[in-house]
Design an enzyme around this catalytic site. Structure first.
Site, PDB file in Angstrom:
ATOM      1  N   ASP A 126     -10.057  -3.196  -5.673  1.00  0.00           N
ATOM      2  CA  ASP A 126      -9.455  -2.415  -4.592  1.00  0.00           C
ATOM      3  C   ASP A 126      -9.850  -0.946  -4.733  1.00  0.00           C
ATOM      4  OD1 ASP A 126      -7.856  -1.168  -2.727  1.00  0.00           O
ATOM      5  OD2 ASP A 126      -6.001  -2.158  -3.347  1.00  0.00           O
TER       6      ASP A 126
ATOM      7  N   HIS B 232      -8.223  -4.613  -1.602  1.00  0.00           N
ATOM      8  CA  HIS B 232      -6.967  -4.139  -1.028  1.00  0.00           C
ATOM      9  C   HIS B 232      -6.307  -5.178  -0.125  1.00  0.00           C
ATOM     10  CE1 HIS B 232      -4.216  -0.864  -0.299  1.00  0.00           C
ATOM     11  NE2 HIS B 232      -4.309  -1.023   1.012  1.00  0.00           N
TER      12      HIS B 232
ATOM     13  N   SER C  51       0.854  -1.191   0.000  1.00  0.00           N
ATOM     14  CA  SER C  51       0.000   0.000   0.000  1.00  0.00           C
ATOM     15  C   SER C  51       0.891   1.243   0.000  1.00  0.00           C
ATOM     16  CB  SER C  51      -0.961  -0.044   1.190  1.00  0.00           C
ATOM     17  OG  SER C  51      -2.004   0.881   1.042  1.00  0.00           O
TER      18      SER C  51
END
Length: 694
Positions: free
Chosen positions: A628, A663, A542
């Protein structure tokens, strides 16, 4: 070995003019214009984009075909360290104890309860049954009503983080009312159990409104609407059940709204109006409010109290003073005690205070460890619960009597395949950043691992949003450590490992500190004999994936492999697109390149996608999720295409997109481990160098 030919992504140049600056994006076409609908239904993805992503997945599978047996072994090892029929320590609440448990082999848990006086188990929901036939299933929040008659849960069946909230009557076993659609994965029952407060996500996946609905079904009534796209929303209830709370905030500013539990249909009243740069949180402690805030220059936060019905700033009195370097991370209120959590130099401690103000510290002696509160449901109790762990020590759950100071070990994380802490050593090192800052590094290794640079090293980092990388126990990392690897965590700026000032020194105009701190940690490991240049694998996800992209551009020579999981690498384009879910809320973190030329230039200077240049890049694996909403699939896809175009070396650059997840990757507890096994197998394979042409 001879690598197969990678997919050739066509270039379709798009020129973007912004603030008098011009940039060209050759791969902007990978963003489906209909991306909002793709989040809800991935089947509508544009055909040419789908074809390209599937070609990338096939290429990655072909390149790593020789690691499939290794992946299977890694997965089996990790799975073997998980107690398959595990269960949580029951949390008491009134007549019941609530817990979650797993059946043997189950990907998802069962939520259940038993009477505190004994008796049979009552299953509240079985997630495995709810997930049957679904490629993805995740419960974001689940809770019983205060009167113990209802159970609600928020389920995401796409990975898009659009949740559907269900409410079940526990007497009949039937759902009541229609499901709540387009919800955030957060909700709260009113203390009288008559209402459920929930958050609506708009068409751009942002939490925008708070609604109230009768718990057994009925009309949704708007309670609060947030007009600033840059704010997140949350709902909750105070520890003493006196108020319902609406939390509004982003990384630098917060605001709380109060609804008295005695009148849950009343309009919310603001506690203290938002002021940019001021964060505060609060809870009600029977006869007073306790406020945690960074106001008045309290960088590492302080605690204040207020006896006012509405705790405006004018009523706050300093209570636990601000001490630089002692970061107050939170607190929990009980009828007779208050527990605050603190972090000093990347180590946690708990401080217990009674209502008279006497306090004592709960701490441990290991060189590196993590200590976390689990607050439970009950207010009128002298028992709190905390979890202790370290890189070598599995999680231990303790019940702690705040009055007698007695610790009761309730559970130790079981590792079925075996774990001997004595085989391992955890160490704390300190690297010096270019500006002189001292950056902690936590290491885990076998005791007999040589310190001569021969051991492969994985260096993990994140460094954003004030999230600290706690020195925790991981059943996953042992699969590398047991193979002679050294696992290292860099506690870099941008996190709060050394206090909130540590975060402030790694955001906006100081963001480059995050990248140079990570490089300094790598160089320190080399200078101290733990690592060798080129035998280091870098790993982050991320915003940590942005870190990976930045250090790949800055020092490609250091790394033998880079793993960038759901990497936020297209920073300039994403922060310039106001339709994306996280763009306005994240301007406080990165700056606003739409209105601020200095922010544009700064972001462009480190944005991994924009700074790809002609140089020899190391082997890179980038991963993503099609649905995501946080780091959209096109970010890693565009980055990989550009890296391949510019790289002057022959190292493989791979992309793996999970076409059925978001995600967090796969939703099942074992399916997720397969993705970690792929990451680790790639690191082992890349550092072995077998990909190099003969």
């Amino acid at each position: 070995m001879t690598l197969p030919k990678p997919p050739a992504a066509p270039k379709r140049p798009t020129t973007i003019e912004q603030l008098g600056r011009t940039r060209t994006d050759d791969y902007a076409w990978m963003k489906d214009d209909n991306w909002q609908q793709v989040l809800r239904d991935p089947k509508v993805l544009r055909a040419d984009v789908r074809e390209h992503l599937e070609a990338e997945n096939a290429y990655t599978k072909a390149v790593l075909a020789g690691t499939e047996e290794l992946q299977a072994r890694l997965f089996a090892e990790m799975k073997g360290r998980i107690k398959e029929d595990d269960s949580s320590v029951p949390a008491p609440d009134g007549p019941f104890e609530y817990y979650v448990r797993y059946d043997m082999g189950a990907e998802h848990p069962i939520h259940a309860r038993k009477s505190r006086d004994g008796g049979p188990e009552e299953v509240l929901i079985d997630e495995t049954k709810l997930a049957a036939g679904k490629a993805y299933f995740h419960v974001g929040a689940a809770s019983h009503s205060p009167d113990h008659a209802l159970f609600a849960w928020a389920a995401d069946e796409q990975g898009s983080e659009y949740y559907r909230i269900h409410v079940k009557d526990l007497a009949t076993g039937e759902e009541v009312g229609s499901p709540i659609e387009s919800a955030y994965g957060d909700f709260a029952f009113s203390p009288d159990s008559q209402w459920i407060f929930w958050i609506w996500r708009d068409e751009n996946a942002r939490p925008a409104k708070v609604y109230r609905r009768p718990t057994r079904g009925g009309e949704d009534v708007l309670v609060y609407e947030e007009h600033d796209d840059g704010m997140f929303l949350g709902v909750g209830v105070t520890a003493d059940d006196s108020h319902i709370l609406i939390h509004v905030g982003n990384q630098e500013t917060t605001e709380l709204w109060l609804i008295p539990a005695s009148d849950p249909t009343a309009a919310p009243v603001v506690a203290e109006p938002r002021r940019v740069g001021v964060k505060y949180g609060l809870d009600h402690w029977t006869d007073r409010w306790v406020i945690r805030t960074n106001d008045d220059g309290a960088v590492d936060f302080k605690l204040c109290v207020s006896e006012a019905p509405v705790p405006a700033k004018s009523t706050w009195r300093d209570w636990v003073a601000h001490e630089p370097g002692r970061y107050i991370t939170g607190f929990a209120a009980y009828a007779g005690h208050l527990v605050r959590a603190e972090r000093v130099n990347a180590l946690d401690r708990l401080v217990v205070m009674d209502r008279a103000g006497d306090e004592h510290v709960v701490a441990f002696d290991e060189e590196a460890y993590a200590l976390n509160l689990e607050t439970g449901f009950e207010y009128a109790t002298t028992t709190t619960r905390f979890v202790y762990q370290s890189p070598t020590t599995p999680r231990q759950w303790f019940d702690y009597d705040m009055a007698s100071r007695q610790r009761t070990l309730r559970k130790t994380q079981e590792v079925p395949s075996g774990h001997d802490p004595a085989r391992y050593v955890a160490r704390r090192l300190t690297a010096t950043a270019p500006d002189g800052a001292e950056v902690p590094i936590t290491l885990l290794m076998l005791k007999d691992t040589p310190q001569d640079g021969s051991a492969p090293v994985l260096l993990y980092g994140y460094g954003s949003y004030g999230h600290a990388m706690e020195p925790s126990f991981s059943i996953r990392n042992l699969s590398l450590v047991d193979r002679g690897w050294i696992w290292a965590v860099a506690h870099i700026r941008g996190g709060s490992d050394k206090g909130w000032g540590w975060f402030l020194d790694g955001r906006k105009e100081k963001k480059p500190n995050t990248f140079t701190d990570f490089i300094a940690c790598a160089e320190h490991l080399i200078s101290e004999g733990y690592a060798t240049k080129g035998k280091l694998a870098a790993y982050g996800g991320s915003a940590g994936g942005m870190l990976m992209g930045a250090v790949a551009n800055l020092r490609p020579d250091l790394w033998g492999a880079i793993i960038a999981a759901v990497p936020f690498v297209d920073v300039l384009n994403t922060m310039s697109d106001t339709t994306l879910p996280l763009t306005p809320p994240e301007w406080p973190e990165w700056g606003n390149p739409i209105e601020d030329p200095a922010a544009y230039d700064l972001i462009e200077s480190y944005s991994p996608y924009d700074q790809v240049k002609a140089q020899a890049y190391p082997p890179i694996l980038a991963t993503g999720g099609l649905s995501d909403p946080r780091v959209t699939y096109w970010e890693p896809a565009k980055w990989v295409a550009k890296l391949r175009d510019f790289s002057t070396g022959g190292a493989p650059i791979l992309l793996k997109i999970n076409m059925e997840a978001g995600h967090g990757g796969a939703s099942g507890r074992f399916d997720f481990l397969k993705e970690i096994a792929l990451d680790y197998a790639f690191a082992i394979w890349a550092l072995e160098g077998s990909w190099k042409s003969e």
